[in-house]
Motif scaffolding. Structure first.
Motif, PDB file in Angstrom:
ATOM      1  N   LEU A  59     -50.541 -16.591  39.801  1.00 23.37           N
ATOM      2  CA  LEU A  59     -50.330 -15.146  39.733  1.00 23.37           C
ATOM      3  C   LEU A  59     -50.732 -14.579  38.382  1.00 23.37           C
ATOM      4  O   LEU A  59     -50.615 -15.231  37.353  1.00 23.37           O
ATOM      5  CB  LEU A  59     -48.857 -14.819  39.990  1.00 23.37           C
ATOM      6  N   GLN A  60     -51.212 -13.344  38.402  1.00 25.31           N
ATOM      7  CA  GLN A  60     -51.298 -12.504  37.215  1.00 25.31           C
ATOM      8  C   GLN A  60     -50.599 -11.198  37.554  1.00 25.31           C
ATOM      9  O   GLN A  60     -50.308 -10.921  38.720  1.00 25.31           O
ATOM     10  CB  GLN A  60     -52.755 -12.292  36.783  1.00 25.31           C
ATOM     11  N   TYR A  61     -50.343 -10.364  36.531  1.00 22.91           N
ATOM     12  CA  TYR A  61     -49.312  -9.355  36.730  1.00 22.91           C
ATOM     13  C   TYR A  61     -49.764  -7.937  36.359  1.00 22.91           C
ATOM     14  O   TYR A  61     -50.621  -7.731  35.509  1.00 22.91           O
ATOM     15  CB  TYR A  61     -48.064  -9.735  35.931  1.00 22.91           C
ATOM     16  N   ALA A  62     -49.123  -6.983  37.056  1.00 23.28           N
ATOM     17  CA  ALA A  62     -49.259  -5.556  36.765  1.00 23.28           C
ATOM     18  C   ALA A  62     -47.863  -4.977  36.601  1.00 23.28           C
ATOM     19  O   ALA A  62     -46.887  -5.514  37.136  1.00 23.28           O
ATOM     20  CB  ALA A  62     -49.999  -4.845  37.894  1.00 23.28           C
ATOM     21  N   LEU A  63     -47.765  -3.876  35.877  1.00 20.25           N
ATOM     22  CA  LEU A  63     -46.495  -3.183  35.721  1.00 20.25           C
ATOM     23  C   LEU A  63     -46.436  -2.014  36.695  1.00 20.25           C
ATOM     24  O   LEU A  63     -47.239  -1.086  36.617  1.00 20.25           O
ATOM     25  CB  LEU A  63     -46.336  -2.666  34.291  1.00 20.25           C
ATOM     26  N   GLU A  64     -45.501  -2.078  37.626  1.00 20.88           N
ATOM     27  CA  GLU A  64     -45.151  -0.933  38.474  1.00 20.88           C
ATOM     28  C   GLU A  64     -43.713  -0.587  38.131  1.00 20.88           C
ATOM     29  O   GLU A  64     -42.804  -1.352  38.429  1.00 20.88           O
ATOM     30  CB  GLU A  64     -45.283  -1.291  39.958  1.00 20.88           C
ATOM     31  N   TRP A  65     -43.518   0.567  37.494  1.00 24.81           N
ATOM     32  CA  TRP A  65     -42.180   0.889  36.996  1.00 24.81           C
ATOM     33  C   TRP A  65     -41.888   2.365  37.237  1.00 24.81           C
ATOM     34  O   TRP A  65     -41.292   2.722  38.253  1.00 24.81           O
ATOM     35  CB  TRP A  65     -42.115   0.509  35.515  1.00 24.81           C
ATOM     36  N   GLY A  66     -42.331   3.241  36.346  1.00 29.91           N
ATOM     37  CA  GLY A  66     -42.075   4.660  36.525  1.00 29.91           C
ATOM     38  C   GLY A  66     -43.224   5.342  37.248  1.00 29.91           C
ATOM     39  O   GLY A  66     -44.375   5.226  36.838  1.00 29.91           O
ATOM     40  N   PRO A 110     -45.219  -4.587  28.517  1.00 31.28           N
ATOM     41  CA  PRO A 110     -45.448  -5.938  27.961  1.00 31.28           C
ATOM     42  C   PRO A 110     -46.937  -6.271  27.853  1.00 31.28           C
ATOM     43  O   PRO A 110     -47.478  -7.086  28.597  1.00 31.28           O
ATOM     44  CB  PRO A 110     -44.735  -6.842  28.965  1.00 31.28           C
ATOM     45  N   TYR A 111     -47.606  -5.603  26.923  1.00 30.56           N
ATOM     46  CA  TYR A 111     -49.033  -5.835  26.709  1.00 30.56           C
ATOM     47  C   TYR A 111     -49.269  -7.326  26.451  1.00 30.56           C
ATOM     48  O   TYR A 111     -48.495  -7.992  25.781  1.00 30.56           O
ATOM     49  CB  TYR A 111     -49.542  -5.016  25.525  1.00 30.56           C
ATOM     50  N   GLY A 112     -50.359  -7.827  26.990  1.00 27.10           N
ATOM     51  CA  GLY A 112     -50.666  -9.241  26.846  1.00 27.10           C
ATOM     52  C   GLY A 112     -50.139 -10.070  27.995  1.00 27.10           C
ATOM     53  O   GLY A 112     -50.693 -11.139  28.283  1.00 27.10           O
ATOM     54  N   ARG A 113     -49.086  -9.614  28.665  1.00 20.87           N
ATOM     55  CA  ARG A 113     -48.544 -10.320  29.823  1.00 20.87           C
ATOM     56  C   ARG A 113     -48.974  -9.683  31.128  1.00 20.87           C
ATOM     57  O   ARG A 113     -48.764 -10.251  32.203  1.00 20.87           O
ATOM     58  CB  ARG A 113     -47.014 -10.356  29.745  1.00 20.87           C
ATOM     59  N   ILE A 114     -49.528  -8.485  31.063  1.00 23.47           N
ATOM     60  CA  ILE A 114     -49.983  -7.778  32.265  1.00 23.47           C
ATOM     61  C   ILE A 114     -51.432  -7.353  32.086  1.00 23.47           C
ATOM     62  O   ILE A 114     -51.937  -7.237  30.965  1.00 23.47           O
ATOM     63  CB  ILE A 114     -49.108  -6.547  32.571  1.00 23.47           C
ATOM     64  N   LEU A 115     -52.085  -7.124  33.215  1.00 23.24           N
ATOM     65  CA  LEU A 115     -53.468  -6.662  33.214  1.00 23.24           C
ATOM     66  C   LEU A 115     -53.564  -5.149  33.352  1.00 23.24           C
ATOM     67  O   LEU A 115     -54.534  -4.542  32.898  1.00 23.24           O
ATOM     68  CB  LEU A 115     -54.240  -7.309  34.366  1.00 23.24           C
ATOM     69  N   SER A 116     -52.559  -4.560  34.017  1.00 19.25           N
ATOM     70  CA  SER A 116     -52.667  -3.149  34.366  1.00 19.25           C
ATOM     71  C   SER A 116     -51.283  -2.550  34.538  1.00 19.25           C
ATOM     72  O   SER A 116     -50.271  -3.258  34.627  1.00 19.25           O
ATOM     73  CB  SER A 116     -53.450  -2.983  35.671  1.00 19.25           C
ATOM     74  N   THR A 117     -51.251  -1.227  34.584  1.00 23.05           N
ATOM     75  CA  THR A 117     -50.084  -0.501  35.056  1.00 23.05           C
ATOM     76  C   THR A 117     -50.513   0.262  36.296  1.00 23.05           C
ATOM     77  O   THR A 117     -51.616   0.827  36.348  1.00 23.05           O
ATOM     78  CB  THR A 117     -49.531   0.448  33.978  1.00 23.05           C
ATOM     79  N   ALA A 118     -49.685   0.245  37.330  1.00 22.43           N
ATOM     80  CA  ALA A 118     -50.064   0.829  38.620  1.00 22.43           C
ATOM     81  C   ALA A 118     -49.073   1.906  39.017  1.00 22.43           C
ATOM     82  O   ALA A 118     -47.855   1.721  38.898  1.00 22.43           O
ATOM     83  CB  ALA A 118     -50.119  -0.255  39.698  1.00 22.43           C
ATOM     84  N   GLU A 152     -53.595   5.515  25.935  1.00 20.76           N
ATOM     85  CA  GLU A 152     -54.983   5.374  25.483  1.00 20.76           C
ATOM     86  C   GLU A 152     -55.072   4.658  24.147  1.00 20.76           C
ATOM     87  O   GLU A 152     -56.102   4.064  23.827  1.00 20.76           O
ATOM     88  CB  GLU A 152     -55.650   6.742  25.419  1.00 20.76           C
ATOM     89  N   GLN A 153     -53.998   4.678  23.388  1.00 19.19           N
ATOM     90  CA  GLN A 153     -53.982   3.949  22.125  1.00 19.19           C
ATOM     91  C   GLN A 153     -53.986   2.437  22.349  1.00 19.19           C
ATOM     92  O   GLN A 153     -54.240   1.666  21.422  1.00 19.19           O
ATOM     93  CB  GLN A 153     -52.758   4.346  21.304  1.00 19.19           C
ATOM     94  N   HIS A 154     -53.705   2.010  23.584  1.00 18.91           N
ATOM     95  CA  HIS A 154     -53.709   0.590  23.952  1.00 18.91           C
ATOM     96  C   HIS A 154     -54.825   0.303  24.964  1.00 18.91           C
ATOM     97  O   HIS A 154     -54.711  -0.611  25.774  1.00 18.91           O
ATOM     98  CB  HIS A 154     -52.359   0.195  24.548  1.00 18.91           C
ATOM     99  N   ALA A 155     -55.890   1.080  24.904  1.00 21.18           N
ATOM    100  CA  ALA A 155     -56.912   1.056  25.953  1.00 21.18           C
ATOM    101  C   ALA A 155     -57.578  -0.297  26.111  1.00 21.18           C
ATOM    102  O   ALA A 155     -58.054  -0.638  27.200  1.00 21.18           O
ATOM    103  CB  ALA A 155     -57.977   2.123  25.666  1.00 21.18           C
ATOM    104  N   ASP A 156     -57.640  -1.082  25.045  1.00 21.92           N
ATOM    105  CA  ASP A 156     -58.290  -2.384  25.136  1.00 21.92           C
ATOM    106  C   ASP A 156     -57.371  -3.444  25.744  1.00 21.92           C
ATOM    107  O   ASP A 156     -57.803  -4.575  25.973  1.00 21.92           O
ATOM    108  CB  ASP A 156     -58.770  -2.844  23.769  1.00 21.92           C
ATOM    109  N   GLN A 157     -56.108  -3.078  26.040  1.00 24.11           N
ATOM    110  CA  GLN A 157     -55.139  -4.053  26.528  1.00 24.11           C
ATOM    111  C   GLN A 157     -54.708  -3.832  27.968  1.00 24.11           C
ATOM    112  O   GLN A 157     -53.997  -4.678  28.524  1.00 24.11           O
ATOM    113  CB  GLN A 157     -53.875  -4.010  25.637  1.00 24.11           C
ATOM    114  N   ILE A 158     -55.133  -2.727  28.584  1.00 30.28           N
ATOM    115  CA  ILE A 158     -54.542  -2.393  29.878  1.00 30.28           C
ATOM    116  C   ILE A 158     -55.482  -1.503  30.682  1.00 30.28           C
ATOM    117  O   ILE A 158     -56.313  -0.772  30.124  1.00 30.28           O
ATOM    118  CB  ILE A 158     -53.183  -1.677  29.659  1.00 30.28           C
ATOM    119  N   VAL A 159     -55.377  -1.589  32.005  1.00 30.94           N
ATOM    120  CA  VAL A 159     -56.097  -0.714  32.941  1.00 30.94           C
ATOM    121  C   VAL A 159     -55.065   0.167  33.647  1.00 30.94           C
ATOM    122  O   VAL A 159     -53.991  -0.314  34.028  1.00 30.94           O
ATOM    123  CB  VAL A 159     -56.892  -1.537  33.978  1.00 30.94           C
TER     124      VAL A 159
END
Length: 448
Positions: free
Chosen positions: A159-166, A227-235, A283-290
């Motif tokens: 598995l790899q992970y995305a953040l689904e939260w708010g 958790p930047y670095g532990r996830i690929l994206s926020t959805a 956007e300040q973390h644009a290189d870490q997340i989609v």
């Protein structure tokens, strides 16, 4: 070679191409169905049954809870009289594929038979080697899921992970302050599972937003808690009912004062302001997340219907263009909007399209969406599959359904001279396996 033979040959060849399933809701350590209910009462099948007259249209108890055996059996027995009416649907085709291919089950859907089948499925519920073999059978080399469903990390190699939260820009049935509530729900807390669709009564929150300073403090907490670095994206979801307008501080402050009487105008102000604040900070973390978002499914009392306005498409184009460093990816649930979204992806370097979400996951729509995207977009601007599955059985069924439709689409393009056979398979590999790596930084499992 006739069309049928070519399609069959391509389907067999596609079965040898590895795939990365970028979006699911699988639970680490519990990848498989916990019982027949996870197969027969998958939410798309529940909608079929409800349309056929079954009294219950709601989903069963959702994670982090699990349906009790009593709840599962009661819902299966309730649904049983309506199963004959949905045998024609493609969702039920998925049920048949699962039962025949994975459980070697081809018996009639009687109460006694289904009880025996439920026992068989429950016996495999904790057999992790069987779950892994089901994914291997698909050549599914990595799967994306919510980080809240990671469990203890037992399946981190799968598995790899995305953040689904708010979900600040998702409308809920009968609500007008959802954006504020979603932000309040997360303020001061660590990431957890999102609110369910049609969640009903809202649990109280630890904190309440009353001022602009509260909004900014809550957004700052949210962005810093990712958790930047532990996830690929926020959805999340972008609702077509919202007017994504520029909102000033004064307008937002005034709308906060009207919260007890909030209506559509206040809903639009809350969602637009919070979303813009969030994207600007992200956007300040644009290189870490989609930033992934679903589009084209709007709330009904139990599930959703497919709706998407032209105004929303235009506003989304403007929104994406306003944040050029942040990468956006869309899960589309509207057949008619696919062409428009393709034109946006052609002109916005930071925007890509992925898969076939909810109301687009029907064979005829799958073929149209695939064909249009292959014609209109470079292979590295589109992802050719995600299952949105809650158990590996549905990952299997949806991968087979997509494979069958893709074989037909590629066969047609070969026959009209657009592709050679080699072109077709290279393109399939690009959208199924390579694009998830380049667009999302997914990594094939070691040793796969």
């Amino acid at each position: 070679m006739n069309t049928r033979s070519l399609t069959q040959e391509l389907e067999e060849a596609l079965a040898e191409i590895p795939v990365l399933d970028i979006h699911t809701h699988l639970v680490g350590g519990k990848l498989g169905a916990r019982g027949l209910h996870d197969i027969l009462l998958y939410h798309m099948v529940v909608s079929d049954l409800y349309a056929a007259g079954c009294p219950s249209g709601a989903r069963l108890t959702q994670y982090p809870g699990w349906p009790t055996e009593q709840e599962a059996h009661q819902r299966i027995e309730e649904a049983l009289p309506f199963v004959p009416h949905i045998r024609n649907t493609s969702s039920f085709w998925g049920v048949r594929l699962i039962l025949a291919d994975l459980y070697d089950w081809r018996h009639a859907s009687t109460a006694d038979n289904l009880r025996r089948l439920d026992v068989r499925i429950r016996e495999r519920a904790d057999d992790r080697s069987w779950h892994h073999s089901s994914l291997d059978r698909l050549r599914s080399e990595r799967t994306g899921t919510e980080i809240a469903r990671r469990g203890a990390g037992e399946d981190d190699d799968r598995l790899q992970y995305a953040l689904e939260w708010g979900f600040f820009t998702r409308c809920q049935w009968g609500e007008y302050d959802t954006a504020l509530y979603e932000l309040e729900r997360c303020w001061g807390r660590s990431p957890e599972s999102p609110s369910a669709i049609g969640a009903g009564a809202r649990p109280p929150t630890d904190r309440v937003i009353r001022t602009l300073a509260d909004v900014h403090a809550a957004v700052e907490h949210y962005v810093n808690s990712i958790p930047y670095g532990r996830i690929l994206s926020t959805a999340t979801h972008l609702s077509t009912d919202i007017d994504y307008q520029p909102v000033t501080d004064d307008q937002m402050a005034a709308a906060l004062g009207r919260r007890p009487q909030a209506g559509p105008a206040e809903r639009d102000i809350y969602a637009s302001y919070i979303n813009e604040a969030f994207l600007s900070a992200l956007e300040q973390h644009a290189d870490q997340i989609v930033f992934q978002f679903s589009l084209g499914a709007e709330p009904l009392p139990f599930e959703t219907g497919s709706r998407l306005g032209q105004r929303t498409i235009a506003q989304i184009g403007t929104l994406i263009g306003r944040h050029p460093r942040l990468r956006f990816q869309c899960f589309l649930s509207s057949r008619h909007a696919n062409q428009s979204l393709c034109t946006l992806a052609r002109e916005l370097p930071n925007f890509s399209l992925a898969g076939y979400w909810w109301h687009n996951f029907f064979p005829d729509i799958l073929r149209q969406v695939m064909a249009e995207r292959l014609d209109m977009l470079p292979a590295n601007k589109q992802v050719g599959f995600f299952s949105d599955a809650y158990c590996v059985e549905w990952s299997y069924a949806k991968a087979i359904l997509v494979r069958k439709q893709m074989a037909q689409v590629l066969a047609q393009k070969i026959e009209q001279g657009q592709y050679s056979r080699d072109d077709a398979l290279v393109t399939a590999g690009a959208v199924l396996y390579e694009s998830p790596q380049s667009l999302l930084a997914m990594k094939p499992r070691r040793g796969a």
